[in-house]
Design an enzyme around this catalytic site. Structure first.
Site, PDB file in Angstrom:
ATOM      1  N   ASN A  77       0.838  -1.201   0.000  1.00 26.98           N
ATOM      2  CA  ASN A  77       0.000   0.000   0.000  1.00 26.98           C
ATOM      3  C   ASN A  77       0.875   1.254   0.000  1.00 26.98           C
ATOM      4  O   ASN A  77       1.925   1.273   0.640  1.00 26.98           O
ATOM      5  CB  ASN A  77      -0.867   0.056   1.266  1.00 26.98           C
ATOM      6  CG  ASN A  77      -1.742  -1.154   1.423  1.00 26.98           C
ATOM      7  OD1 ASN A  77      -2.169  -1.758   0.458  1.00 26.98           O
ATOM      8  ND2 ASN A  77      -2.006  -1.522   2.664  1.00 26.98           N
ATOM      9  N   TYR A 110      -8.313  14.542  -1.105  1.00 30.62           N
ATOM     10  CA  TYR A 110      -8.477  13.712   0.082  1.00 30.62           C
ATOM     11  C   TYR A 110      -8.247  14.545   1.332  1.00 30.62           C
ATOM     12  O   TYR A 110      -7.331  15.373   1.376  1.00 30.62           O
ATOM     13  CB  TYR A 110      -7.469  12.562   0.021  1.00 30.62           C
ATOM     14  CG  TYR A 110      -7.334  11.776   1.291  1.00 30.62           C
ATOM     15  CD1 TYR A 110      -8.409  11.066   1.803  1.00 30.62           C
ATOM     16  CD2 TYR A 110      -6.134  11.743   1.989  1.00 30.62           C
ATOM     17  CE1 TYR A 110      -8.283  10.345   2.986  1.00 30.62           C
ATOM     18  CE2 TYR A 110      -5.996  11.021   3.159  1.00 30.62           C
ATOM     19  CZ  TYR A 110      -7.081  10.323   3.650  1.00 30.62           C
ATOM     20  OH  TYR A 110      -6.962   9.613   4.810  1.00 30.62           O
ATOM     21  N   GLU A 119     -13.619  11.357   7.214  1.00 31.45           N
ATOM     22  CA  GLU A 119     -12.613  11.178   6.164  1.00 31.45           C
ATOM     23  C   GLU A 119     -13.330  11.342   4.826  1.00 31.45           C
ATOM     24  O   GLU A 119     -14.398  10.756   4.628  1.00 31.45           O
ATOM     25  CB  GLU A 119     -12.016   9.782   6.285  1.00 31.45           C
ATOM     26  CG  GLU A 119     -10.910   9.462   5.296  1.00 31.45           C
ATOM     27  CD  GLU A 119     -10.409   8.031   5.476  1.00 31.45           C
ATOM     28  OE1 GLU A 119      -9.202   7.824   5.279  1.00 31.45           O
ATOM     29  OE2 GLU A 119     -11.222   7.138   5.797  1.00 31.45           O
ATOM     30  N   TYR A 121     -13.273  12.034   0.301  1.00 31.16           N
ATOM     31  CA  TYR A 121     -12.609  11.875  -0.982  1.00 31.16           C
ATOM     32  C   TYR A 121     -13.445  12.514  -2.088  1.00 31.16           C
ATOM     33  O   TYR A 121     -14.669  12.347  -2.119  1.00 31.16           O
ATOM     34  CB  TYR A 121     -12.470  10.400  -1.367  1.00 31.16           C
ATOM     35  CG  TYR A 121     -11.802   9.495  -0.389  1.00 31.16           C
ATOM     36  CD1 TYR A 121     -10.503   9.043  -0.605  1.00 31.16           C
ATOM     37  CD2 TYR A 121     -12.467   9.033   0.744  1.00 31.16           C
ATOM     38  CE1 TYR A 121      -9.891   8.174   0.278  1.00 31.16           C
ATOM     39  CE2 TYR A 121     -11.858   8.168   1.638  1.00 31.16           C
ATOM     40  CZ  TYR A 121     -10.575   7.739   1.398  1.00 31.16           C
ATOM     41  OH  TYR A 121      -9.970   6.876   2.271  1.00 31.16           O
ATOM     42  N   GLU A 216      -2.820   7.140  -4.956  1.00 31.56           N
ATOM     43  CA  GLU A 216      -2.754   5.973  -4.094  1.00 31.56           C
ATOM     44  C   GLU A 216      -2.639   4.715  -4.935  1.00 31.56           C
ATOM     45  O   GLU A 216      -3.207   4.626  -6.025  1.00 31.56           O
ATOM     46  CB  GLU A 216      -4.002   5.902  -3.215  1.00 31.56           C
ATOM     47  CG  GLU A 216      -3.972   4.759  -2.225  1.00 31.56           C
ATOM     48  CD  GLU A 216      -4.989   4.905  -1.102  1.00 31.56           C
ATOM     49  OE1 GLU A 216      -5.103   3.967  -0.306  1.00 31.56           O
ATOM     50  OE2 GLU A 216      -5.652   5.953  -1.037  1.00 31.56           O
TER      51      GLU A 216
END
Length: 229
Positions: A77, A110, A119, A121, A216
């Site tokens: 990741n 983000y 959170e 996006y 990402e």
């Protein structure tokens, strides 16, 4: 989306606990089997970079709002980008550059809020995996001439900017996505998305934490170079 959301929480946690370097940190972070995780300010912008070190990834802060990222190995990741800390509820964000993912990846605005802990996006492009596929649909909105699907989901006992917590995620996912694989550019008026979320009963917190344009990757490879302003 579960894979990406857990990673994003880890990024936020890392960003909150790492000490910020000086405003004019080294343009290229020193690599150790890739670039080690860090967060802080560089050339007038906030940046956040996190990797689990399972793949090979190189994140580079360039002048101004520019950063570049290369990753390979189809393993692990990673996420990184540049923007602002704190974020705001009315910023118009411009970005341009290149985005060339191979596999599971996305390019998004983000960020996080506190009071409440949220959170969020705004996904502009992605690779082979649509990050909205496991979230609850809350409608759609047209912002900056494009349609976005609005979604939300809960994360239970997951990493956050305040440590392990239970919190909501808010999503706007561009439909259709901007084509990856080469040059890419766009504008994100965050107020358009935030107002649409509020109209759908999705209320952000009153205190904004960081707000970046991030790339990402998850068990994938790719490269990109993005400038934000």
């Amino acid at each position: 989306m579960k894979l990406f959301s857990s990673l994003a929480g880890i990024v936020a946690f890392v960003s909150s606990v790492l000490a910020a370097p000086s405003a004019e940190a080294s343009v290229e972070l020193e690599a150790r089997a890739g670039t080690p995780s860090s967060a802080g300010t560089h050339s007038g912008y906030y940046y956040s970079w996190w990797t689990d070190n399972r793949g090979t990834a190189y994140y580079t802060n360039e002048n101004g709002g520019t950063y570049s990222l290369q990753w390979s190995g189809n393993n692990g990741n990673l996420v990184g980008g540049k923007g602002w800390n704190p974020g705001t509820a009315n910023r118009v964000i411009n970005y341009n550059g290149t985005y060339q993912p191979n596999g599971n990846s996305y390019l998004a605005v983000y960020g996080w809020t506190r009071n409440a802990l949220i959170e969020y996006y705004v996904v502009e492009s992605y690779g082979t995996y649509n990050p909205s596929s496991a979230a609850q649909s809350r409608g759609s909105v047209t912002c900056n001439g494009a349609r976005y699907d609005i979604l939300s989901t809960w994360r239970n006992n997951q990493p956050s900017i305040d440590g392990t917590a239970t919190f909501q995620q808010f999503w706007s996912v561009r439909n259709p996505k901007r084509n990856p694989g080469g040059a890419i550019s766009g504008t994100v008026d965050v107020a358009c998305h935030f107002n649409a979320w509020r109209n759908a009963g999705m209320n952000l917190g009153s205190n904004h934490n960081y707000q970046i344009v991030a790339m990402e990757g998850y068990f994938s490879s790719g490269q990109g170079r993005i400038t934000v302003s």
